[in-house]
Write an enzyme that holds these catalytic residues in place. Structure first.
Site, PDB file in Angstrom:
ATOM      1  N   HIS A  20       0.925  -1.500  -0.402  1.00  0.00           N
ATOM      2  CA  HIS A  20      -0.120   0.066   0.118  1.00  0.00           C
ATOM      3  C   HIS A  20       0.358   1.048   0.457  1.00  0.00           C
ATOM      4  O   HIS A  20       0.766   2.465  -0.716  1.00  0.00           O
ATOM      5  CB  HIS A  20      -0.796   0.293   1.484  1.00  0.00           C
ATOM      6  CG  HIS A  20      -2.010  -0.854   1.362  1.00  0.00           C
ATOM      7  ND1 HIS A  20      -1.847  -1.873   2.472  1.00  0.00           N
ATOM      8  CD2 HIS A  20      -3.161  -1.456  -0.147  1.00  0.00           C
ATOM      9  CE1 HIS A  20      -3.070  -2.631   2.281  1.00  0.00           C
ATOM     10  NE2 HIS A  20      -3.652  -2.401   1.428  1.00  0.00           N
ATOM     11  N   LYS A  44     -15.814  -6.785   5.379  1.00  0.00           N
ATOM     12  CA  LYS A  44     -14.730  -6.380   6.226  1.00  0.00           C
ATOM     13  C   LYS A  44     -14.716  -5.577   7.360  1.00  0.00           C
ATOM     14  O   LYS A  44     -13.753  -5.168   7.562  1.00  0.00           O
ATOM     15  CB  LYS A  44     -13.484  -7.034   5.991  1.00  0.00           C
ATOM     16  CG  LYS A  44     -13.273  -6.934   4.559  1.00  0.00           C
ATOM     17  CD  LYS A  44     -11.886  -7.135   3.526  1.00  0.00           C
ATOM     18  CE  LYS A  44     -11.255  -7.302   2.424  1.00  0.00           C
ATOM     19  NZ  LYS A  44      -9.800  -7.243   1.666  1.00  0.00           N
ATOM     20  N   ARG A  94      -2.733  -5.943  -7.781  1.00  0.00           N
ATOM     21  CA  ARG A  94      -1.479  -7.015  -8.178  1.00  0.00           C
ATOM     22  C   ARG A  94      -1.522  -8.110  -9.399  1.00  0.00           C
ATOM     23  O   ARG A  94       0.021  -8.944  -9.926  1.00  0.00           O
ATOM     24  CB  ARG A  94      -1.334  -7.799  -6.711  1.00  0.00           C
ATOM     25  CG  ARG A  94      -1.049  -7.068  -5.940  1.00  0.00           C
ATOM     26  CD  ARG A  94      -1.554  -7.667  -4.290  1.00  0.00           C
ATOM     27  NE  ARG A  94      -2.690  -7.694  -4.309  1.00  0.00           N
ATOM     28  CZ  ARG A  94      -3.458  -7.474  -3.262  1.00  0.00           C
ATOM     29  NH1 ARG A  94      -2.637  -7.965  -2.160  1.00  0.00           N
ATOM     30  NH2 ARG A  94      -4.743  -7.528  -3.104  1.00  0.00           N
ATOM     31  N   SER A 132      -3.013  -8.774   3.045  1.00  0.00           N
ATOM     32  CA  SER A 132      -2.997  -8.344   4.508  1.00  0.00           C
ATOM     33  C   SER A 132      -3.879  -9.262   5.133  1.00  0.00           C
ATOM     34  O   SER A 132      -3.424  -9.182   6.478  1.00  0.00           O
ATOM     35  CB  SER A 132      -3.892  -7.612   3.843  1.00  0.00           C
ATOM     36  OG  SER A 132      -3.821  -5.150   3.966  1.00  0.00           O
TER      37      SER A 132
HETATM   38  P1  ADP Z   1      -9.842  -3.280   0.060  1.00  0.00           P
HETATM   39  O1  ADP Z   1     -10.492  -4.410   0.973  1.00  0.00           O
HETATM   40  O2  ADP Z   1     -10.993  -2.375  -0.432  1.00  0.00           O
HETATM   41  O3  ADP Z   1     -10.026  -4.429  -1.532  1.00  0.00           O
HETATM   42  P2  ADP Z   1      -7.316  -3.111   0.544  1.00  0.00           P
HETATM   43  O4  ADP Z   1      -7.121  -2.956   2.121  1.00  0.00           O
HETATM   44  O5  ADP Z   1      -6.892  -4.849   0.694  1.00  0.00           O
HETATM   45  O6  ADP Z   1      -8.691  -3.113   0.552  1.00  0.00           O
HETATM   46  O7  ADP Z   1      -6.416  -2.728  -0.457  1.00  0.00           O
HETATM   47  C1  ADP Z   1      -6.527  -2.158  -0.940  1.00  0.00           C
HETATM   48  C2  ADP Z   1      -5.916  -1.858  -2.521  1.00  0.00           C
HETATM   49  O8  ADP Z   1      -4.545  -1.698  -2.282  1.00  0.00           O
HETATM   50  C3  ADP Z   1      -6.835  -2.734  -3.070  1.00  0.00           C
HETATM   51  O9  ADP Z   1      -6.782  -1.787  -4.375  1.00  0.00           O
HETATM   52  C4  ADP Z   1      -5.315  -3.853  -3.356  1.00  0.00           C
HETATM   53  O10 ADP Z   1      -5.993  -4.536  -4.458  1.00  0.00           O
HETATM   54  C5  ADP Z   1      -4.176  -2.223  -3.291  1.00  0.00           C
HETATM   55  N1  ADP Z   1      -3.620  -3.601  -2.649  1.00  0.00           N
HETATM   56  C6  ADP Z   1      -3.260  -4.275  -1.269  1.00  0.00           C
HETATM   57  N2  ADP Z   1      -2.643  -4.937  -1.465  1.00  0.00           N
HETATM   58  C7  ADP Z   1      -1.019  -4.890  -2.593  1.00  0.00           C
HETATM   59  C8  ADP Z   1       0.196  -4.483  -3.254  1.00  0.00           C
HETATM   60  N3  ADP Z   1       0.820  -5.713  -2.189  1.00  0.00           N
HETATM   61  N4  ADP Z   1       0.381  -4.257  -4.177  1.00  0.00           N
HETATM   62  C9  ADP Z   1      -0.509  -3.186  -4.768  1.00  0.00           C
HETATM   63  N5  ADP Z   1      -1.872  -2.660  -4.343  1.00  0.00           N
HETATM   64  C10 ADP Z   1      -1.654  -3.474  -3.368  1.00  0.00           C
END
Ligand code: ADP
Length: 154
Positions: A20, A44, A94, A132
């Protein structure tokens, strides 16, 4: 003067990871301001890491970046963006699973808020596998997750 380009970076951030962080820092090359927006209205809603802790850790991570803000919200992202007058949503991609999900959610968001444009950044390869939910699992069983996070948990 040109309008300030503000992007929301919405997500659960449970927890906020180095993946992130990478998206936010790269996003700052495109936008004047990025509002990291921790949503807790999705499926979530039962968070693992408390939302206040995450706000504090993310603010600390970006304390030297005046263009980065952190907020929480509990409504539809499209409505929240309207209220905030933000025209852009920043998201990371990703893999094809992310693409399928992001594709439909961005179509819905634009239907709900016509002025909202989603902007996607492809992950940096070294962070591509950071996820995450896996971090939560490792942490739950006492594993060391410090390599995946841009801040110290304790
Ligand atoms: P959500 O629950 O809305 O998917 P996340 O907190 O899991 O939220 O992720 C927020 C954003 O960050 C999403 O667009 C996700 O694809 C992106 N993201 C999560 N991990 C990575 C990573 N390792 N590299 C690039 N983007 C990521």
């Amino acid at each position: 003067m040109a309008e300030k380009k503000v992007a929301l970076f919405p997500g659960s951030f449970d927890p906020f990871t180095k993946g992130h962080e990478d998206i936010v820092l790269r996003g700052l090359q495109i936008f004047d301001e990025i509002v990291i927006s921790i949503g807790y209205n999705s499926q979530k809603s039962n968070r693992y890491f408390p939302i206040d802790l995450m706000v504090e850790k993310i603010r600390g991570t970006f304390q030297n970046y005046p263009g980065i803000k952190v907020q929480t919200y509990a409504e539809l992202t499209a409505e929240y963006a309207k209220r905030f007058n933000a025209r852009y949503l920043l998201r990371g991609l990703r893999n094809t699973t992310d693409f399928e999900y992001e594709n439909s959610i961005s179509q819905i968001n634009r239907k709900l808020n016509h002025q909202l444009e989603s902007v996607f950044l492809i992950t940096t390869p070294q962070f591509a596998w950071i996820n995450s939910s896996i971090i939560r699992e490792v942490h739950k069983y006492g594993g060391d997750v410090s390599d995946f996070l841009p801040y110290k948990l304790s």
